[in-house]
Design a protein around this motif. Structure first.
Motif, PDB file in Angstrom:
ATOM      1  N   THR A 165       0.847  -1.193   0.000  1.00  0.00           N
ATOM      2  CA  THR A 165       0.000   0.000   0.000  1.00  0.00           C
ATOM      3  C   THR A 165       0.883   1.245   0.000  1.00  0.00           C
ATOM      4  O   THR A 165       1.864   1.322   0.742  1.00  0.00           O
ATOM      5  CB  THR A 165      -0.925   0.025   1.228  1.00  0.00           C
ATOM      6  N   ALA A 166       0.523   2.220  -0.819  1.00  0.00           N
ATOM      7  CA  ALA A 166       1.388   3.383  -1.022  1.00  0.00           C
ATOM      8  C   ALA A 166       1.351   4.373   0.133  1.00  0.00           C
ATOM      9  O   ALA A 166       2.353   5.023   0.432  1.00  0.00           O
ATOM     10  CB  ALA A 166       0.991   4.091  -2.321  1.00  0.00           C
ATOM     11  N   GLN A 167       0.212   4.499   0.802  1.00  0.00           N
ATOM     12  CA  GLN A 167       0.067   5.580   1.772  1.00  0.00           C
ATOM     13  C   GLN A 167      -0.102   5.120   3.219  1.00  0.00           C
ATOM     14  O   GLN A 167      -0.308   5.951   4.101  1.00  0.00           O
ATOM     15  CB  GLN A 167      -1.124   6.461   1.375  1.00  0.00           C
ATOM     16  N   LEU A 168      -0.006   3.816   3.454  1.00  0.00           N
ATOM     17  CA  LEU A 168      -0.133   3.347   4.835  1.00  0.00           C
ATOM     18  C   LEU A 168       1.251   3.233   5.458  1.00  0.00           C
ATOM     19  O   LEU A 168       2.123   2.550   4.929  1.00  0.00           O
ATOM     20  CB  LEU A 168      -0.848   1.995   4.883  1.00  0.00           C
ATOM     21  N   PRO A 169       1.478   3.898   6.586  1.00  0.00           N
ATOM     22  CA  PRO A 169       2.811   3.899   7.194  1.00  0.00           C
ATOM     23  C   PRO A 169       3.091   2.613   7.968  1.00  0.00           C
ATOM     24  O   PRO A 169       2.181   2.007   8.539  1.00  0.00           O
ATOM     25  CB  PRO A 169       2.743   5.093   8.155  1.00  0.00           C
ATOM     26  N   ALA A 170       4.357   2.214   7.994  1.00  0.00           N
ATOM     27  CA  ALA A 170       4.762   1.113   8.865  1.00  0.00           C
ATOM     28  C   ALA A 170       4.612   1.559  10.317  1.00  0.00           C
ATOM     29  O   ALA A 170       4.903   2.706  10.666  1.00  0.00           O
ATOM     30  CB  ALA A 170       6.206   0.721   8.581  1.00  0.00           C
ATOM     31  N   THR A 171       4.141   0.660  11.156  1.00  0.00           N
ATOM     32  CA  THR A 171       3.918   1.006  12.562  1.00  0.00           C
ATOM     33  C   THR A 171       4.143  -0.216  13.431  1.00  0.00           C
ATOM     34  O   THR A 171       4.002  -1.351  12.974  1.00  0.00           O
ATOM     35  CB  THR A 171       2.483   1.542  12.771  1.00  0.00           C
ATOM     36  N   ASP A 172       4.521   0.003  14.669  1.00  0.00           N
ATOM     37  CA  ASP A 172       4.683  -1.108  15.607  1.00  0.00           C
ATOM     38  C   ASP A 172       3.323  -1.732  15.893  1.00  0.00           C
ATOM     39  O   ASP A 172       2.310  -1.027  16.014  1.00  0.00           O
ATOM     40  CB  ASP A 172       5.295  -0.621  16.921  1.00  0.00           C
ATOM     41  N   ILE A 173       3.321  -3.065  16.023  1.00  0.00           N
ATOM     42  CA  ILE A 173       2.067  -3.753  16.312  1.00  0.00           C
ATOM     43  C   ILE A 173       1.931  -3.898  17.824  1.00  0.00           C
ATOM     44  O   ILE A 173       2.438  -4.833  18.442  1.00  0.00           O
ATOM     45  CB  ILE A 173       2.008  -5.122  15.602  1.00  0.00           C
ATOM     46  N   VAL A 174       1.280  -2.914  18.408  1.00  0.00           N
ATOM     47  CA  VAL A 174       0.989  -2.919  19.844  1.00  0.00           C
ATOM     48  C   VAL A 174      -0.516  -2.752  20.006  1.00  0.00           C
ATOM     49  O   VAL A 174      -1.191  -2.233  19.108  1.00  0.00           O
ATOM     50  CB  VAL A 174       1.741  -1.786  20.575  1.00  0.00           C
ATOM     51  N   PRO A 175      -1.080  -3.190  21.127  1.00  0.00           N
ATOM     52  CA  PRO A 175      -2.530  -3.103  21.297  1.00  0.00           C
ATOM     53  C   PRO A 175      -3.032  -1.659  21.205  1.00  0.00           C
ATOM     54  O   PRO A 175      -2.516  -0.771  21.892  1.00  0.00           O
ATOM     55  CB  PRO A 175      -2.754  -3.673  22.702  1.00  0.00           C
ATOM     56  N   PRO A 176      -4.029  -1.397  20.357  1.00  0.00           N
ATOM     57  CA  PRO A 176      -4.606  -0.050  20.275  1.00  0.00           C
ATOM     58  C   PRO A 176      -5.521   0.212  21.466  1.00  0.00           C
ATOM     59  O   PRO A 176      -5.918  -0.710  22.186  1.00  0.00           O
ATOM     60  CB  PRO A 176      -5.400  -0.098  18.967  1.00  0.00           C
ATOM     61  N   LYS A 177      -5.870   1.471  21.665  1.00  0.00           N
ATOM     62  CA  LYS A 177      -6.738   1.825  22.786  1.00  0.00           C
ATOM     63  C   LYS A 177      -8.154   1.295  22.582  1.00  0.00           C
ATOM     64  O   LYS A 177      -8.842   0.940  23.533  1.00  0.00           O
ATOM     65  CB  LYS A 177      -6.756   3.337  22.972  1.00  0.00           C
ATOM     66  N   LYS A 178      -8.621   1.273  21.325  1.00  0.00           N
ATOM     67  CA  LYS A 178      -9.948   0.750  21.030  1.00  0.00           C
ATOM     68  C   LYS A 178      -9.994   0.322  19.569  1.00  0.00           C
ATOM     69  O   LYS A 178      -9.088   0.629  18.789  1.00  0.00           O
ATOM     70  CB  LYS A 178     -11.023   1.791  21.326  1.00  0.00           C
TER      71      LYS A 178
END
Length: 256
Positions: A165-178
């Motif tokens: 995907t061109a516009q989705l940034p790489a991010t750490d996979i940690v539990p989201p708030k919701k």
């Protein structure tokens, strides 16, 4: 003391056991190709010169799903410990039964998990190993491997999303708030994490429906993502992050 190596597609996990207890453990990246000499230097720097020398340890054992690395690591172990390592794989003469159509294709990590789950827990079990791939090992109390499921791992799924995907940034996979997120990185975390959790719970429920016998198996999570996933899962009952290392140690003791 015993030094054991769990060689996965992403990481090599090293453990040192003494009298059955895991004293120390380390993780190395699998990706860079290394010579036997380089691996021997790494082992000596981690284990220390006294342990990683002939006579310093009782021996070593390797469980590997990366054939390209196995010979170099075996040579490095022989250099460090003065004897060939014990190899834990489908051809090892272990007290387990591989009740599948192609037993010699069963991964070495699944062999170690089968041995550990049957010897330590002594109950029918599903081992969910959350590594590069997520595997589900169906194991009876007497050490019979019934088969299981293999699906893409959590980080593989995330990496594919980032790369394709061109516009989705790489991010750490940690539990989201919701679940309903308001930032793009939180949306990704929610999708990857809860998508994995619901997939795991759904597959485990399907396995239980097909399980032979009346009693449901216990469900044990292991691998690098186990402790992240467990609090959000309805089906994962136990976390044993070093189950595979324990199986390799048991294999060493039975085969040496």
């Amino acid at each position: 003391m015993i030094v054991v190596f769990d060689v996965g597609n992403s990481e090599i996990t090293i453990g040192i056991f003494n009298a059955g207890e895991l004293l120390s453990h380390w993780r190395l990246t699998t990706a860079p190709p290394r010579t036997a000499d380089e691996l021997a230097l790494l082992i000596r720097s981690i284990a220390g010169p006294e342990l990683a020398s002939p006579g310093g340890a009782q021996g070593s054992a390797i469980c590997s799903v990366v054939p390209a690395i196995t010979p170099m690591l075996a040579e490095a172990c022989e250099m460090c410990f003065g004897r060939k390592p014990i190899m834990i794989d489908a051809r090892a003469k272990l007290p387990i039964k591989l009740d599948v159509e192609e037993p010699f294709t069963v991964g070495a990590d699944r062999i170690a998990n089968t041995l550990a789950a049957s010897r330590i827990y002594r109950k029918d079990a599903v081992v969910v190993d959350l590594g590069t791939a997520t595997t589900y090992d169906c194991i009876t109390a007497d050490g019979t491997f019934l088969g299981g499921v293999i699906q893409p791992g959590i980080m593989i799924s995330a990496d594919t999303l980032f790369r394709r995907t061109a516009q989705l940034p790489a991010t750490d996979i940690v539990p989201p708030k919701k679940v309903i997120a308001r930032r793009t990185d939180e949306c990704i975390r929610a999708g990857v994490l809860y998508g994995a959790v619901d997939s795991i719970d759904g597959i485990v429920r399907r396995i239980k429906k097909e399980w032979p016998g009346k009693k449901h198996p216990i469900v044990i999570a292991t691998g690098g993502m186990a402790e992240t996933i467990r609090p959000h899962s309805a089906e994962l009952e136990l976390v044993d992050p070093f189950l595979t290392l324990k199986g390799i140690r048991l294999g060493f003791e039975l085969l040496s």
